[in-house]
Design an enzyme around this catalytic site. Structure first.
Site, PDB file in Angstrom:
ATOM      1  N   LYS A  35      38.431  37.375  41.960  1.00 39.51           N
ATOM      2  CA  LYS A  35      37.527  37.102  40.749  1.00 39.51           C
ATOM      3  C   LYS A  35      36.153  37.404  41.311  1.00 39.51           C
ATOM      4  O   LYS A  35      35.181  37.759  40.549  1.00 39.51           O
ATOM      5  CB  LYS A  35      37.921  35.780  40.174  1.00 39.51           C
ATOM      6  CG  LYS A  35      39.139  35.713  39.358  1.00 39.51           C
ATOM      7  CD  LYS A  35      39.430  34.156  38.713  1.00 39.51           C
ATOM      8  CE  LYS A  35      39.958  33.573  40.028  1.00 39.51           C
ATOM      9  NZ  LYS A  35      40.792  32.323  39.575  1.00 39.51           N
ATOM     10  N   SER A  60      43.413  34.627  44.833  1.00 39.58           N
ATOM     11  CA  SER A  60      43.216  34.406  43.634  1.00 39.58           C
ATOM     12  C   SER A  60      41.602  34.123  43.399  1.00 39.58           C
ATOM     13  O   SER A  60      40.901  34.975  42.444  1.00 39.58           O
ATOM     14  CB  SER A  60      43.973  33.028  43.209  1.00 39.58           C
ATOM     15  OG  SER A  60      43.271  32.536  42.043  1.00 39.58           O
ATOM     16  N   ARG A 111      51.886  30.061  38.524  1.00 39.92           N
ATOM     17  CA  ARG A 111      51.969  29.083  39.609  1.00 39.92           C
ATOM     18  C   ARG A 111      51.671  27.734  39.173  1.00 39.92           C
ATOM     19  O   ARG A 111      52.298  26.908  39.659  1.00 39.92           O
ATOM     20  CB  ARG A 111      50.729  29.488  40.562  1.00 39.92           C
ATOM     21  CG  ARG A 111      50.924  30.818  41.434  1.00 39.92           C
ATOM     22  CD  ARG A 111      49.696  31.596  42.021  1.00 39.92           C
ATOM     23  NE  ARG A 111      49.136  30.573  42.834  1.00 39.92           N
ATOM     24  CZ  ARG A 111      47.747  30.370  43.312  1.00 39.92           C
ATOM     25  NH1 ARG A 111      46.950  31.183  42.567  1.00 39.92           N
ATOM     26  NH2 ARG A 111      47.536  29.452  43.958  1.00 39.92           N
ATOM     27  N   HIS A 152      30.237  30.204  44.220  1.00 44.75           N
ATOM     28  CA  HIS A 152      31.451  29.874  43.436  1.00 44.75           C
ATOM     29  C   HIS A 152      32.089  28.624  44.028  1.00 44.75           C
ATOM     30  O   HIS A 152      31.942  28.353  45.489  1.00 44.75           O
ATOM     31  CB  HIS A 152      32.721  30.756  43.670  1.00 44.75           C
ATOM     32  CG  HIS A 152      33.916  30.374  43.320  1.00 44.75           C
ATOM     33  ND1 HIS A 152      34.422  30.614  41.781  1.00 44.75           N
ATOM     34  CD2 HIS A 152      35.063  29.847  43.681  1.00 44.75           C
ATOM     35  CE1 HIS A 152      35.477  29.918  41.865  1.00 44.75           C
ATOM     36  NE2 HIS A 152      36.023  29.255  42.900  1.00 44.75           N
ATOM     37  N   ASP A 161      45.445  37.984  37.874  1.00 43.23           N
ATOM     38  CA  ASP A 161      45.180  36.542  38.608  1.00 43.23           C
ATOM     39  C   ASP A 161      45.439  35.664  37.163  1.00 43.23           C
ATOM     40  O   ASP A 161      46.361  34.576  37.432  1.00 43.23           O
ATOM     41  CB  ASP A 161      43.984  36.300  39.004  1.00 43.23           C
ATOM     42  CG  ASP A 161      43.637  34.968  39.488  1.00 43.23           C
ATOM     43  OD1 ASP A 161      44.461  34.707  40.251  1.00 43.23           O
ATOM     44  OD2 ASP A 161      43.037  34.059  38.903  1.00 43.23           O
TER      45      ASP A 161
HETATM   46  N1  URA Z   1      41.083  28.371  41.942  1.00 47.82           N
HETATM   47  C1  URA Z   1      41.553  29.802  41.807  1.00 47.82           C
HETATM   48  O1  URA Z   1      40.590  30.297  40.942  1.00 47.82           O
HETATM   49  N2  URA Z   1      42.628  30.143  42.061  1.00 47.82           N
HETATM   50  C2  URA Z   1      43.622  29.151  42.907  1.00 47.82           C
HETATM   51  O2  URA Z   1      44.644  29.864  43.204  1.00 47.82           O
HETATM   52  C3  URA Z   1      42.972  27.864  42.818  1.00 47.82           C
HETATM   53  C4  URA Z   1      42.009  27.544  42.540  1.00 47.82           C
END
Ligand code: URA
Length: 431
Positions: A187, A183, A168, A82, A161
């Site tokens: 994922k 977050s 957010r 990622h 999320d």
């Molecule tokens: N990328 C994400 O997936 N979440 C965040 O909070 C910040 C960057």
């Protein structure tokens, strides 16, 4: 239990337990708590923080808000990667085929680009016919058969999320290490890999503007991974400058293909070797970095990784003949940025390059925008390459006429100096 008690507790700097965290996550995800109460709680979290237990519980609870992918029927260690979002970041398109060609298992779910950062799914979708949205069964079948598949994240994966991140984004509460860590980790863990390599981008083109903050985020994510029995490896990499020479979609696929044919640009290739070797060692395919580098050399020189890429594209419906033909990328308009003096080029402020690429049509300002696959930027020269006055250093492409005023926006993205400047792509590796 009610949400006001939870807000009060965090406002008073108290630790939230799993039940309280799960209460707000699940109820908000199911639209049972209004935005204004959750944004108030998020602000209390931003100001008063969370400890590692709270961030881990938040990660677990967000994962439980949706479906998860079970990869356990695939034998061996499954690896995923990622990136926190970069400019010209086509790493997955090259790293995945290298891992698969070396015998590793690359099962990846990717996202789309937004704003100045590109997304792997958009790049793959620039290939005619390529399908990023397969059933879980098909995804698992392809990984079992060929060791590789890259698909898009669906809306039912960590829906909490999605909702919390959108809130957010509009309530000034993005900037919190525990919230960011939970977050991202929710994922990644929901998609089932055993080993996750996180490339935390650092610099003006990145989410984390300095290395200290990037390291802090890395350590939080490693600790959350430990608590959830996932192996997390981290590279903190430089995003002052874009990766490779191409920024866009089709043109990034072309650069990925060139790299898989052993004709890659040095800063990109350096990162590919580093990231691939970490995953080969973690997959127990290579004993150490030296052995991993040898394997990577072999699959690039003999085009085995390139063949894996072609196999993946074919299996996911993409037109493999077209992407190998000379005129696949065929932008109608282009505009050159010319060097006004001679010297050594130094690229910087990659965020501006990402924003210009977006303006040309290669990215989205809003989720609803449509991408122009022909649009993008080509860096004709890279950092520390010698340029002569009058030479083209950057070339812009689009399907629409390009307004020449756009060139002014690019002046903060490069310097031409009498001497080369120090430059490093991999800033730190942490595990
Ligand atoms: N990328 C994400 O997936 N979440 C965040 O909070 C910040 C960057």
């Amino acid at each position: 239990m009610n949400i006001i008690e939870i807000i009060e507790k965090k406002k008073n700097k108290k630790k939230l337990n799993f039940k309280e965290i799960d209460f707000f996550v699940q109820n908000y995800s199911q639209n049972k708590i209004p935005d204004y109460q959750i944004s108030s709680l998020l602000m209390a979290i931003v100001i008063n923080g969370m400890d590692l237990d709270e961030a881990t519980n938040l990660t677990k609870s967000m994962i439980a808000s949706g479906k998860t992918i079970d990869l356990s029927s695939i034998k061996g260690l499954k690896v995923d990667k990622h990136s926190t979002g970069g400019v010209g970041d086509k790493v997955s398109l090259v790293l995945g085929p290298i891992i698969a060609a070396c015998g590793g298992i690359f099962a990846k779910m990717s996202g789309r680009g937004l704003g100045h950062t590109g997304g792997t799914i958009d790049k793959l979708e620039s290939i005619d016919g390529f399908s990023c949205f397969l059933s879980d069964e098909k995804f698992i079948e392809l990984v079992k058969k060929t060791n590789i598949s890259i698909i898009g994240q669906t809306d039912d994966l960590v829906p909490a999320d999605k909702k919390i991140y959108a809130l957010r984004d509009t309530s000034g509460t993005v900037n919190s290490i525990p919230l960011i860590a939970a977050s991202i980790m929710s994922k990644k863990i929901a998609t089932g890999a055993d080993v996750i390599l996180l490339d935390i981008k650092c610099g003006s083109g990145a989410f984390m503007k300095n290395q200290k903050e990037a390291e802090k985020l890395a350590n939080w994510m490693i600790q959350i991974g430990k608590k959830m029995k996932k192996k997390i490896k981290v590279e903190i990499t430089n995003m002052e400058q874009p990766l490779g020479k191409m920024i866009g979609n089709k043109n990034e696929v072309i650069e990925a293909i060139n790299t898989l044919q052993n004709k890659g640009e040095k800063n990109f290739v350096d990162l590919i070797y580093s990231s691939s070797s970490i995953l080969l060692i973690e997959s127990k395919i290579a004993k150490n970095e030296k052995e991993a580098y040898k394997m990577i050399d072999n699959v690039l020189k003999n085009e085995l990784a390139f063949k894996k890429f072609i196999e993946m594209v074919k299996n996911q419906g993409g037109d493999v003949d077209k992407i190998q033909s000379k005129n696949w990328w065929n932008p109608k308009y282009s505009l050159d940025v010319i060097a006004n003096k001679s010297g050594y080029l130094y690229l910087k402020n990659s965020m501006i390059l990402g924003l210009v690429a977006m303006e040309l049509g290669a990215g989205r300002k809003t989720k609803e925008d449509k991408i122009d696959n022909e649009a993008g930027i080509e860096l004709k020269k890279v950092t520390n390459e010698k340029v002569e006055e009058g030479e083209v250093i950057i070339k812009l492409y689009s399907s629409k006429k390009i307004n020449p005023n756009i060139i002014d926006k690019l002046s903060p993205t490069f310097e031409i100096n009498p001497n080369p400047k120090k430059h490093k792509i991999i800033l730190k590796k942490i595990s």
